[in-house]
Design a protein around this motif. Structure first.
Motif, mmCIF file in Angstrom:
data_model
loop_
_atom_site.group_PDB
_atom_site.id
_atom_site.type_symbol
_atom_site.label_atom_id
_atom_site.label_comp_id
_atom_site.label_asym_id
_atom_site.label_seq_id
_atom_site.Cartn_x
_atom_site.Cartn_y
_atom_site.Cartn_z
ATOM 1 N N TYR A 456 0.871 -1.168 0.000
ATOM 2 C CA TYR A 456 0.000 0.000 0.000
ATOM 3 C C TYR A 456 0.911 1.222 0.000
ATOM 4 C CZ TYR A 456 1.211 0.215 4.951
ATOM 5 O OH TYR A 456 1.902 0.286 6.129
ATOM 6 N N ARG A 457 0.333 2.391 -0.232
ATOM 7 C CA ARG A 457 1.058 3.645 -0.101
ATOM 8 C C ARG A 457 0.216 4.588 0.750
ATOM 9 N NH1 ARG A 457 4.527 1.047 -0.993
ATOM 10 N NH2 ARG A 457 6.262 1.225 -2.454
ATOM 11 N N THR A 458 0.886 5.388 1.560
ATOM 12 C CA THR A 458 0.225 6.240 2.528
ATOM 13 C C THR A 458 0.306 7.697 2.084
ATOM 14 O OG1 THR A 458 0.747 4.738 4.349
ATOM 15 C CG2 THR A 458 0.244 7.017 4.925
ATOM 16 N N LEU A 459 -0.824 8.388 2.196
ATOM 17 C CA LEU A 459 -0.870 9.832 2.009
ATOM 18 C C LEU A 459 -1.145 10.469 3.366
ATOM 19 C CD1 LEU A 459 -2.975 10.176 -1.270
ATOM 20 C CD2 LEU A 459 -0.529 9.815 -0.999
ATOM 21 N N VAL A 460 -0.462 11.562 3.656
ATOM 22 C CA VAL A 460 -0.631 12.258 4.925
ATOM 23 C C VAL A 460 -1.399 13.548 4.664
ATOM 24 C CG1 VAL A 460 0.498 13.237 6.943
ATOM 25 C CG2 VAL A 460 1.561 11.327 5.724
ATOM 26 N N PHE A 461 -2.544 13.684 5.338
ATOM 27 C CA PHE A 461 -3.321 14.923 5.231
ATOM 28 C C PHE A 461 -2.829 15.867 6.315
ATOM 29 C CE2 PHE A 461 -6.765 17.845 5.918
ATOM 30 C CZ PHE A 461 -7.177 18.136 4.620
ATOM 31 N N LEU A 462 -2.115 16.921 5.906
ATOM 32 C CA LEU A 462 -1.470 17.857 6.832
ATOM 33 C C LEU A 462 -2.197 19.195 6.769
ATOM 34 C CD1 LEU A 462 0.967 18.696 8.662
ATOM 35 C CD2 LEU A 462 2.161 19.313 6.547
ATOM 36 N N ALA A 463 -2.756 19.639 7.895
ATOM 37 C CA ALA A 463 -3.501 20.905 7.916
ATOM 38 C C ALA A 463 -3.855 21.261 9.354
ATOM 39 C CB ALA A 463 -4.782 20.781 7.080
ATOM 40 N N PRO A 464 -4.228 22.524 9.593
ATOM 41 C CA PRO A 464 -4.809 22.873 10.903
ATOM 42 C C PRO A 464 -6.207 22.264 11.015
ATOM 43 C CG PRO A 464 -3.956 24.820 9.745
ATOM 44 C CD PRO A 464 -4.022 23.710 8.745
ATOM 45 N N LEU A 465 -6.406 21.411 11.983
ATOM 46 C CA LEU A 465 -7.672 20.702 12.130
ATOM 47 C C LEU A 465 -8.326 20.960 13.485
ATOM 48 C CD1 LEU A 465 -6.573 17.309 10.532
ATOM 49 C CD2 LEU A 465 -7.983 19.081 9.477
ATOM 50 N N SER A 466 -7.805 21.921 14.226
ATOM 51 C CA SER A 466 -8.390 22.247 15.535
ATOM 52 C C SER A 466 -8.274 23.746 15.750
ATOM 53 C CB SER A 466 -7.665 21.484 16.654
ATOM 54 O OG SER A 466 -6.288 21.821 16.666
ATOM 55 N N LEU A 467 -8.995 24.238 16.746
ATOM 56 C CA LEU A 467 -9.010 25.656 17.065
ATOM 57 C C LEU A 467 -8.614 25.862 18.516
ATOM 58 C CD1 LEU A 467 -12.410 26.667 15.400
ATOM 59 C CD2 LEU A 467 -10.115 26.954 14.454
ATOM 60 N N GLN A 468 -7.929 26.990 18.761
ATOM 61 C CA GLN A 468 -7.630 27.338 20.139
ATOM 62 C C GLN A 468 -8.914 27.779 20.834
ATOM 63 O OE1 GLN A 468 -4.503 30.245 20.144
ATOM 64 N NE2 GLN A 468 -3.255 29.094 18.681
ATOM 65 N N LYS A 469 -9.015 27.477 22.085
ATOM 66 C CA LYS A 469 -10.235 27.757 22.831
ATOM 67 C C LYS A 469 -10.511 29.261 22.873
ATOM 68 C CE LYS A 469 -12.532 26.701 27.203
ATOM 69 N NZ LYS A 469 -12.385 26.059 28.537
ATOM 70 N N GLY A 470 -11.758 29.630 22.538
ATOM 71 C CA GLY A 470 -12.168 31.020 22.639
ATOM 72 C C GLY A 470 -11.768 31.905 21.487
ATOM 73 N N VAL A 471 -11.316 31.338 20.353
ATOM 74 C CA VAL A 471 -10.896 32.177 19.225
ATOM 75 C C VAL A 471 -12.087 32.464 18.333
ATOM 76 C CG1 VAL A 471 -9.346 32.363 17.264
ATOM 77 C CG2 VAL A 471 -8.551 31.332 19.375
ATOM 78 N N ALA A 544 3.284 10.796 -0.332
ATOM 79 C CA ALA A 544 3.134 12.238 -0.537
ATOM 80 C C ALA A 544 2.349 12.822 0.626
ATOM 81 C CB ALA A 544 2.420 12.528 -1.858
ATOM 82 N N VAL A 545 2.390 14.137 0.714
ATOM 83 C CA VAL A 545 1.605 14.876 1.694
ATOM 84 C C VAL A 545 0.589 15.720 0.935
ATOM 85 C CG1 VAL A 545 1.674 16.736 3.395
ATOM 86 C CG2 VAL A 545 3.380 14.925 3.471
ATOM 87 N N ILE A 546 -0.648 15.746 1.429
ATOM 88 C CA ILE A 546 -1.714 16.521 0.799
ATOM 89 C C ILE A 546 -2.307 17.454 1.849
ATOM 90 C CG2 ILE A 546 -2.238 14.736 -0.908
ATOM 91 C CD1 ILE A 546 -4.611 13.901 0.831
ATOM 92 N N GLY A 547 -3.212 18.320 1.396
ATOM 93 C CA GLY A 547 -3.899 19.200 2.340
ATOM 94 C C GLY A 547 -3.306 20.588 2.355
ATOM 95 N N ILE A 548 -2.548 20.912 3.413
ATOM 96 C CA ILE A 548 -1.947 22.224 3.709
ATOM 97 C C ILE A 548 -3.056 23.245 3.997
ATOM 98 C CG2 ILE A 548 -0.319 23.986 3.005
ATOM 99 C CD1 ILE A 548 0.881 21.194 3.415
#
Length: 888
Positions: A456-471, A544-548
């Motif tokens: 198999y081959r792995t792709l990494v989804f790289l991105a901001p996926l969370s928020l700081q509390k109260g923003v 590869a890496v995807i997202g950003i």
């Protein structure tokens, strides 16, 4: 450019884009590729360029390979073969190279066993009599040279001589001499006759090395400058270099430091009988048939190049054309042993290339460390301790609770950043705010579990996926793009294809603002998610890496880290100019349009749209809201937009920051409304979509000019709208009745069943059911599809597809006319992002919230490049990237 020669005492002018070529050479020097046959590079200039540049830069490059500060060692071993310093042809050149390699070793000793053996034969004299008698002086001479190189044998010979000087030990001297001198010498002779250096015998058409040595010793029939002698010496040197770079064990403290190559610099090869031309000619003759992996030769040519130098055939009109081609030939086996790299005649008049070469980062090879000696001692101890721990009875183990793997880290903002396959650890924050990400982790884990054992081959989804509390509360854009990636993974893994490669997904959360995506010099102890990905590259078969998903300095740094590790990146939702500019990482691609395309389209739409004119008066006055602290995206888009619109309409600017503590929505809401009301203009929102709801809520609460007379609304156009706005337009219209919203998107639903977007919505629904698909999810769907397509194109040639193979395929072949859900896509060496990517502007009308597409420009799903936008008779020419608005 004039052809007149430059003054002799002036510094040669740097060609355009020469810094990118130097960067590629640096990369190979510090981390050689796996190619067996590496071509020598001959640097030259087109007619009209300064012919002295090649010799100048090669001499200067020696300083780049030297560590400096009085240290004689180098970053990588290197030697200079200069016709002005050497006489004696090839023999002087190869002697100089061997010596300099030994002197400039970054660590350890370089043993040139085969080379010194063959070189000593040239200085040996043959005996007289039968065959063995003729060979005996050569064996004696070679063994004497061996004693100089082997301290153990030399100590034995010294002991035998010492004992022979005393009467009482004279009887012992004979025994010792036989054991420590006679027996090793007999073994050495047997080795040379029956086993060692067999390839030398083949070169001379002899039965063994000693028979061959008779032909090229001092009084042999072959001259010292004979072509066969040259090949023997150079091949012996190459053999020793290969041994030096691979003959290390994992317990050796030198092993991790042997990834660099050996570099030979030949400033000028214009002298027909000079040592430089002799060395290069011998290499050209030899490398066609024999490996040269550890050796890189850079030669300069001011006059006509040698006949055996094959042109590189690079695109000189493209900034990365030469650099990409050099990368390709150094990374893959080359049938041509010598390649001619011709640089353009145009000089870099602004000095950019010169400044980057002189001030940029040099060779990044690993240096010595005082504690390097600890490694070979500690590893066996750790291995024994580990084995003892796992073999010990369970009752002796510490508590059974398993902590979260180190790839998931809770940071000071309360977020959890790192890399997970959905099961290894949880990247979501506790409670309701983390529910969406937690659900997606579970979905990814289920999809990965369906992959059968095997390849198999792995792709990494790289991105901001969370928020700081109260923003702010609008969910990160990356979550919807990740859904699209999961939908494509499900479709590909469930389908049947000839060259099927299952796709595995990893989720990588960088935290809000991409804060933990890369190494931060200010806070070096913070997590580095890009490094976490790199450390798992082999274990997880990462392709590869995807997202950003965001244009930021931090995201660019993360891409640079991945690029240096050889991992390609295909981004989506990214539009900042710096991401695809001249200095962008080589292995970076994106499927989204850049600001240089979006800004002129915005300007032209505001200028011409009948819908905008009905809500404004005269030439629409633009009240531009942007974030001055967000230089990579918001300020960049503002600059592009102003250049395109300033000559047409009036402009006011209001600054608004996405980060707390800067400019709050309440403090600018009244100002924005007053300016729009006074000018009867339009709000041009060029900040992040995630903080747009906060601004609209503040405007709604401000009253005054923010509450227009009944039957009228304030027009606002945004670079992108929050996901909830796009998926629920009627609810959006009801929430903000004073506002008519226009927004840009990369796709719009059509009634054509052949539209790939229609098929995508079905695939999306098969995984996520009731959730609605949108253009952002379509982008995630396409990035996984593109990488999978490249992998499966590579499979017939190689079952072991590596990340670098994907990058080389994209640059050499590319993806053309890819029928993506987010538009028709093209990526290749010239196009780091799709040219003429389809761009749409849609309206959420009042009061019902119906949506309509007002502008469609670029290559649409029917693969026609739309030249006009609007509804007849009101149609207008589509702006092209970089041209601004078309003239009337």
């Amino acid at each position: 450019m004039p052809n007149s020669p430059a003054p002799a005492d002036s510094t040669p002018a740097y060609p355009r884009w020469s810094d990118r070529l130097i960067r590629q050479i640096d990369t190979f020097a510090a981390r050689r590729s796996g190619a067996e046959r590496v071509p020598a590079l001959v640097l030259g200039r087109q007619n009209g360029g300064d012919p002295r540049w090649a010799a100048f830069v090669i001499r200067e490059y020696e300083h780049r390979l030297t560590r400096g500060h009085g240290n004689a060692h180098g970053q990588v071993p290197h030697a200079v073969v200069d016709d002005a310093e050497l006489t004696g042809g090839f023999l002087a050149a190869v002697d100089r190279v061997a010596l300099r390699f030994q002197l400039t070793m970054p660590s350890g000793r370089l043993r040139l066993r085969d080379f010194h053996t063959c070189r000593a034969v040239l200085e040996s004299e043959r005996g007289t009599g039968d065959l063995q008698s003729q060979q005996q002086p050569i064996v004696d001479s070679l063994y004497a040279e061996l004693l100089k190189r082997r301290r153990t044998l030399r100590a034995g010979a010294y002991t035998a001589d010492f004992l022979g000087q005393h009467v009482l030990t004279g009887w012992l001297q004979g025994l010792v001499a036989a054991m420590v001198v006679g027996v090793p010498k007999l073994c050495y002779r047997w080795f040379l006759r029956h086993w060692g250096l067999r390839w030398v015998a083949d070169e001379c058409h002899a039965a063994n090395f000693l028979d061959a040595a008779l032909s090229f010793c001092r009084d042999g029939e072959l001259d010292r400058e004979d072509a066969r002698v040259r090949r023997i010496l150079l091949r012996a040197l190459l053999t020793d270099l290969r041994t030096a770079t691979r003959g290390r064990t994992r317990l050796s403290h030198l092993w991790a430091r042997r990834r660099w190559s050996f570099v030979v610099l030949i400033p000028e090869i214009d002298g027909a009988d000079g040592p430089g031309r002799a060395f290069l000619g011998t290499l050209a003759e030899l490398v066609g048939d024999h490996p040269s992996r550890p050796l890189l030769v850079l030669a300069g040519c001011a006059g006509p190049p040698p006949d055996y130098a094959v042109p590189l055939d690079a695109d000189l009109d493209r900034p990365n054309g030469i650099a990409d081609k050099v990368f390709a030939v150094l990374s893959q086996d080359s049938p041509e042993p010598v390649r001619l790299v011709t640089l353009p005649a145009d000089d870099d008049t602004e000095g950019t290339a010169k400044n980057k070469i002189e001030k940029g980062t040099g060779i990044m090879a690993r240096k010595d460390h005082p504690l390097d000696w600890v490694r070979p001692s500690v590893l066996p101890v750790l291995a024994l301790a580990t084995a003892t721990f796992y073999l010990a009875p369970v009752s002796l183990w510490p508590g059974t609770a398993r902590p979260a793997p180190p790839s998931c880290v809770t940071v000071r903002t309360g977020e959890r950043v790192g890399v997970s396959d959905g099961e290894q650890c949880d990247l979501a924050v506790p409670g309701g705010p983390g529910k969406e990400l937690r659900d997606l982790e579970r979905q990814v884990a289920e999809e990965n579990a369906r992959i059968p054992d095997g390849r198999y081959r792995t792709l990494v989804f790289l991105a901001p996926l969370s928020l700081q509390k109260g923003v702010y509360d609008d969910p990160p854009l990356g979550l919807q793009i990740l859904r699209g990636a999961i939908a494509q993974q499900h479709k590909l893994n469930a389908g049947v294809r000839q060259n099927k490669m299952p796709i595995r997904l990893l989720i990588a959360n960088t935290g809000q603002y991409f804060q933990y995506g890369a190494h931060n010099d200010a806070t070096p102890k913070d997590p580095d998610v890009a490094h976490m990905i790199i450390s798992r590259q082999r274990e997880d078969h990462i392709a590869a890496v995807i997202g950003i998903t965001q244009s930021r300095r931090e995201s660019l740094k993360a891409v640079q880290e991945l690029d240096q590790a050889g991992i390609p990146v295909i981004a989506n939702g990214v539009s900042g100019s710096t991401m695809v500019g001249p200095d962008s990482p080589q292995r970076y691609f994106q499927i989204s349009a850049p600001n240089t395309r979006l800004g002129p389209i915005f300007a032209d739409f505001i200028r011409r749209s009948p819908e905008i004119h009905r809500l404004t008066s005269g030439r629409p006055h633009a009240v531009v809201v942007y974030d001055p602290t967000d230089t990579s995206f918001s300020t960049d888009l503002r600059n592009v937009f102003l250049r395109a619109y300033r000559s047409y309409g009036g402009i006011d600017e209001v600054t608004y920051s996405e980060k707390p503590g800067a400019t709050t929505p309440d403090s600018i809401a009244t100002d924005v409304c007053n300016k729009v009301s006074a000018t009867h203009g339009i709000v041009v929102y060029l900040a992040r979509s995630g903080v747009l709801p906060s601004l609209l809520n503040a405007m709604q609460s401000a009253g005054g000019q923010c509450q227009p007379p009944e039957g009228t609304t304030i027009p606002l156009i945004a670079e992108s709208a929050p996901i909830d706005f796009q998926l629920h337009p009627a609810r959006t219209a009801g929430a903000y009745p004073y506002m008519t919203l226009f927004y840009e998107t990369t796709n719009a639903p059509t009634s054509d069943p052949r539209d790939p977007y229609a098929q995508f919505t079905q695939d999306f629904a098969a995984v996520f059911g009731h959730l609605s698909a949108d253009a952002d999810a379509a982008g995630g769907f396409d990035t996984v599809g593109i990488v999978s397509k490249v992998i499966e194109n590579l499979l017939p040639a190689s079952q072991d597809v590596q990340p670098n193979d994907i990058y080389l395929w994209l640059t050499a072949h590319g993806v053309s006319q890819y029928p993506g859900a987010s538009g028709v896509l093209q990526l290749d060496a010239k196009n780091k992002y799709p040219p003429d990517k389809a761009v749409y502007i849609r309206e959420i009308t009042q009061p019902g919230g119906a949506t309509s597409t007002l502008l469609s420009c670029g290559i649409l799903p029917d693969r026609q490049n739309r030249a006009k936008w609007g509804t007849p008779p009101d149609t207008f020419p589509c702006p092209r990237e970089g041209t601004g608005s078309p003239s009337d």
